[in-house]
Design a protein around this motif. Structure first.
Motif, short mmCIF file in Angstrom:
data_model
loop_
_atom_site.label_atom_id
_atom_site.label_comp_id
_atom_site.label_asym_id
_atom_site.label_seq_id
_atom_site.Cartn_x
_atom_site.Cartn_y
_atom_site.Cartn_z
N ASP A 1 -18.60 11.49 26.78
CA ASP A 1 -18.36 12.70 27.58
C ASP A 1 -18.18 13.91 26.69
O ASP A 1 -18.67 15.00 27.00
CB ASP A 1 -17.14 12.53 28.47
CG ASP A 1 -17.40 11.62 29.66
OD1 ASP A 1 -18.58 11.37 29.96
OD2 ASP A 1 -16.41 11.18 30.29
N LYS A 2 -17.49 13.74 25.57
CA LYS A 2 -17.26 14.86 24.65
C LYS A 2 -18.59 15.33 24.05
O LYS A 2 -18.85 16.54 23.98
CB LYS A 2 -16.31 14.42 23.54
CG LYS A 2 -15.93 15.52 22.60
CD LYS A 2 -14.93 15.04 21.56
CE LYS A 2 -14.58 16.14 20.59
NZ LYS A 2 -13.66 15.67 19.54
N LYS A 3 -19.46 14.39 23.65
CA LYS A 3 -20.77 14.74 23.11
C LYS A 3 -21.62 15.47 24.15
O LYS A 3 -22.31 16.44 23.85
CB LYS A 3 -21.51 13.50 22.62
CG LYS A 3 -21.00 12.95 21.33
CD LYS A 3 -21.81 11.73 20.93
CE LYS A 3 -21.27 11.09 19.68
NZ LYS A 3 -22.02 9.88 19.30
N ARG A 4 -21.57 14.98 25.40
CA ARG A 4 -22.36 15.59 26.47
C ARG A 4 -21.89 17.00 26.77
O ARG A 4 -22.70 17.92 26.93
CB ARG A 4 -22.29 14.72 27.73
CG ARG A 4 -23.26 15.12 28.79
CD ARG A 4 -23.28 14.07 29.90
NE ARG A 4 -23.67 14.71 31.12
CZ ARG A 4 -22.84 15.28 31.98
NH1 ARG A 4 -21.55 15.26 31.77
NH2 ARG A 4 -23.28 15.86 33.06
N LYS A 5 -20.58 17.21 26.82
CA LYS A 5 -20.05 18.55 27.07
C LYS A 5 -20.40 19.50 25.93
O LYS A 5 -20.70 20.67 26.17
CB LYS A 5 -18.54 18.49 27.27
CG LYS A 5 -18.13 17.91 28.59
CD LYS A 5 -16.63 17.84 28.74
CE LYS A 5 -16.25 17.18 30.07
NZ LYS A 5 -14.79 17.04 30.22
N GLU A 6 -20.38 19.00 24.71
CA GLU A 6 -20.76 19.82 23.56
C GLU A 6 -22.23 20.19 23.63
O GLU A 6 -22.61 21.33 23.34
CB GLU A 6 -20.46 19.04 22.27
CG GLU A 6 -20.70 19.83 21.02
CD GLU A 6 -20.34 19.02 19.79
OE1 GLU A 6 -21.20 18.91 18.89
OE2 GLU A 6 -19.20 18.49 19.74
N VAL B 1 -34.61 20.05 29.18
CA VAL B 1 -33.52 19.14 29.52
C VAL B 1 -33.96 18.16 30.60
O VAL B 1 -34.98 18.35 31.26
CB VAL B 1 -32.27 19.91 30.01
CG1 VAL B 1 -31.71 20.78 28.90
CG2 VAL B 1 -32.57 20.73 31.24
N ILE B 2 -33.14 17.11 30.76
CA ILE B 2 -33.34 16.12 31.82
C ILE B 2 -32.05 16.08 32.64
O ILE B 2 -30.96 16.01 32.08
CB ILE B 2 -33.64 14.73 31.25
CG1 ILE B 2 -34.88 14.78 30.36
CG2 ILE B 2 -33.82 13.70 32.37
CD1 ILE B 2 -35.15 13.49 29.59
N THR B 3 -32.19 16.15 33.97
CA THR B 3 -31.02 16.14 34.84
C THR B 3 -30.65 14.70 35.21
O THR B 3 -31.40 13.77 34.93
CB THR B 3 -31.27 16.94 36.13
OG1 THR B 3 -32.30 16.29 36.87
CG2 THR B 3 -31.67 18.37 35.84
N ASN B 4 -29.51 14.55 35.87
CA ASN B 4 -29.06 13.23 36.31
C ASN B 4 -30.06 12.59 37.27
O ASN B 4 -30.18 11.37 37.34
CB ASN B 4 -27.71 13.33 37.01
CG ASN B 4 -26.59 13.59 36.03
OD1 ASN B 4 -26.71 13.28 34.86
ND2 ASN B 4 -25.51 14.16 36.52
N SER B 5 -30.78 13.41 38.02
CA SER B 5 -31.74 12.88 38.98
C SER B 5 -33.09 12.58 38.35
O SER B 5 -33.99 12.10 39.02
CB SER B 5 -31.92 13.87 40.13
OG SER B 5 -32.41 15.11 39.63
N THR C 1 -24.46 22.95 35.72
CA THR C 1 -24.63 22.50 34.35
C THR C 1 -24.15 21.06 34.16
O THR C 1 -24.63 20.35 33.29
CB THR C 1 -23.90 23.41 33.36
OG1 THR C 1 -22.54 23.53 33.75
CG2 THR C 1 -24.53 24.78 33.30
N SER C 2 -23.24 20.61 35.01
CA SER C 2 -22.76 19.23 34.91
C SER C 2 -23.83 18.22 35.31
O SER C 2 -23.69 17.04 35.01
CB SER C 2 -21.52 19.04 35.77
OG SER C 2 -21.82 19.30 37.13
#
Length: 107
Positions: free
Chosen positions: A49-54, A65-69, A99-100
């Motif tokens: 999670d820390k890497k993703r937020k960074e 980018v690639i989204t969750n979907s 952005t999440s």
């Protein structure tokens, strides 16, 4: 002192001592399992999670980018104090996401 020579009494005394040890051992298993779960499950998730937020904080216009979907797109702009991002998914087609919802940056 009285000397105990009855084998039945000796067996009962030994059984009582073993029961005390097994209850202590079973009580020690719970904290050990919790510590193991922390190191095997919780800590790696925190790091990810820390890497993703960074990564999200370091996004710039033009990044792919690639989204969750599973939607692939190019960052066009940021809105609402970097809470939302506009992605270009094809010519003349822009989509707005939180952005999440961004899973990873495509290299």
């Amino acid at each position: 002192m009285l000397e105990v020579s009855n084998p039945l009494i000796l067996l009962l005394q030994e059984a009582g001592a073993d029961a005390g040890r097994s209850s202590i051992q079973s009580l020690l298993i719970i904290p050990i399992m919790l510590v193991a779960m922390y190191f095997l499950v919780i800590l790696p998730n925190k790091r990810e999670d820390k890497k993703r937020k960074e990564m999200i904080a370091n996004l710039q216009k033009g990044d792919t980018v690639i989204t969750n979907s599973g939607l692939h797109g190019k960052v066009v702009e940021f809105k609402d104090n970097n809470e939302t991002v506009v992605l270009s998914v094809s010519a003349n087609t822009n989509v707005t996401f939180e952005t999440s919802a961004i899973l990873k940056k495509k290299t």
